[in-house]
Scaffold this motif. Sequence first.
Motif, PDB file in Angstrom:
ATOM      1  N   THR A   1     132.674   6.556  37.750  1.00  0.00           N
ATOM      2  CA  THR A   1     133.895   6.831  38.531  1.00  0.00           C
ATOM      3  C   THR A   1     134.279   5.388  39.270  1.00  0.00           C
ATOM      4  OG1 THR A   1     133.188   9.012  38.935  1.00  0.00           O
ATOM      5  CG2 THR A   1     135.207   8.161  39.927  1.00  0.00           C
TER       6      THR A   1
ATOM      7  N   TYR B   1     140.785  10.575  37.421  1.00  0.00           N
ATOM      8  CA  TYR B   1     139.834   9.634  37.085  1.00  0.00           C
ATOM      9  C   TYR B   1     138.268  10.351  37.223  1.00  0.00           C
ATOM     10  CZ  TYR B   1     143.269   6.053  38.201  1.00  0.00           C
ATOM     11  OH  TYR B   1     144.357   5.231  38.174  1.00  0.00           O
ATOM     12  N   CYS B   2     138.134  11.314  38.196  1.00  0.00           N
ATOM     13  CA  CYS B   2     136.933  11.990  38.242  1.00  0.00           C
ATOM     14  C   CYS B   2     136.498  12.955  36.783  1.00  0.00           C
ATOM     15  CB  CYS B   2     136.934  13.069  39.259  1.00  0.00           C
ATOM     16  SG  CYS B   2     136.673  12.115  40.717  1.00  0.00           S
TER      17      CYS B   2
ATOM     18  N   ILE C   1     142.968  10.195  41.689  1.00  0.00           N
ATOM     19  CA  ILE C   1     141.357  10.339  41.713  1.00  0.00           C
ATOM     20  C   ILE C   1     140.926  11.662  40.916  1.00  0.00           C
ATOM     21  CG2 ILE C   1     141.212  11.338  44.079  1.00  0.00           C
ATOM     22  CD1 ILE C   1     139.035   8.708  42.724  1.00  0.00           C
TER      23      ILE C   1
ATOM     24  N   ALA D   1     135.681  10.518  34.342  1.00  0.00           N
ATOM     25  CA  ALA D   1     134.238  10.072  34.574  1.00  0.00           C
ATOM     26  C   ALA D   1     133.405  11.170  33.915  1.00  0.00           C
ATOM     27  CB  ALA D   1     133.984   9.769  35.827  1.00  0.00           C
ATOM     28  N   ALA D   2     133.791  12.480  34.079  1.00  0.00           N
ATOM     29  CA  ALA D   2     132.760  13.552  33.946  1.00  0.00           C
ATOM     30  C   ALA D   2     132.581  13.550  32.353  1.00  0.00           C
ATOM     31  CB  ALA D   2     133.523  14.845  34.256  1.00  0.00           C
TER      32      ALA D   2
ATOM     33  N   TYR E   1     127.021   8.973  37.744  1.00  0.00           N
ATOM     34  CA  TYR E   1     128.589   9.434  37.972  1.00  0.00           C
ATOM     35  C   TYR E   1     129.474   8.453  38.887  1.00  0.00           C
ATOM     36  CZ  TYR E   1     132.492  12.670  38.390  1.00  0.00           C
ATOM     37  OH  TYR E   1     133.627  13.146  38.448  1.00  0.00           O
ATOM     38  N   LEU E   2     128.825   8.339  40.060  1.00  0.00           N
ATOM     39  CA  LEU E   2     129.734   7.444  40.947  1.00  0.00           C
ATOM     40  C   LEU E   2     129.962   6.095  40.455  1.00  0.00           C
ATOM     41  CD1 LEU E   2     128.127   8.306  44.300  1.00  0.00           C
ATOM     42  CD2 LEU E   2     130.551   9.273  43.286  1.00  0.00           C
TER      43      LEU E   2
END
Length: 65
Positions: free
Chosen positions: A57, A18-19, A15, A22-23, A53-54
Motif C-alpha cells: 500500500t 489505493y487499498c 486511500i 494493494a489488495a 500489505y502495508l
Amino acid sequence: MFTEAQLAGILFAPIVLYCVLAAIVFVPIRFVLGRLRIFSAVWHPALFELSLYLIITGAIVYLAA
C-alpha cells in the motif's frame, strides 16, 4: 495527484482506491509465498501478511504521488 474518485455518485477518498489496488496485488503474492512455504519460516504469519500489505500500500501511494 490525490483526487477523489466517483462511482455511482459516491465519492471515494484516494486511500480507499489505493487499498483496493494493494489488495489486488497482495492476493497473488500471498498465494505464491504460500506455495513456496515461506510462511512456515515466519514467526507470526498474520503479522507478516499485514506488514507485506502495508508495504505494498505504501509503495502504491508513493508511486501515485
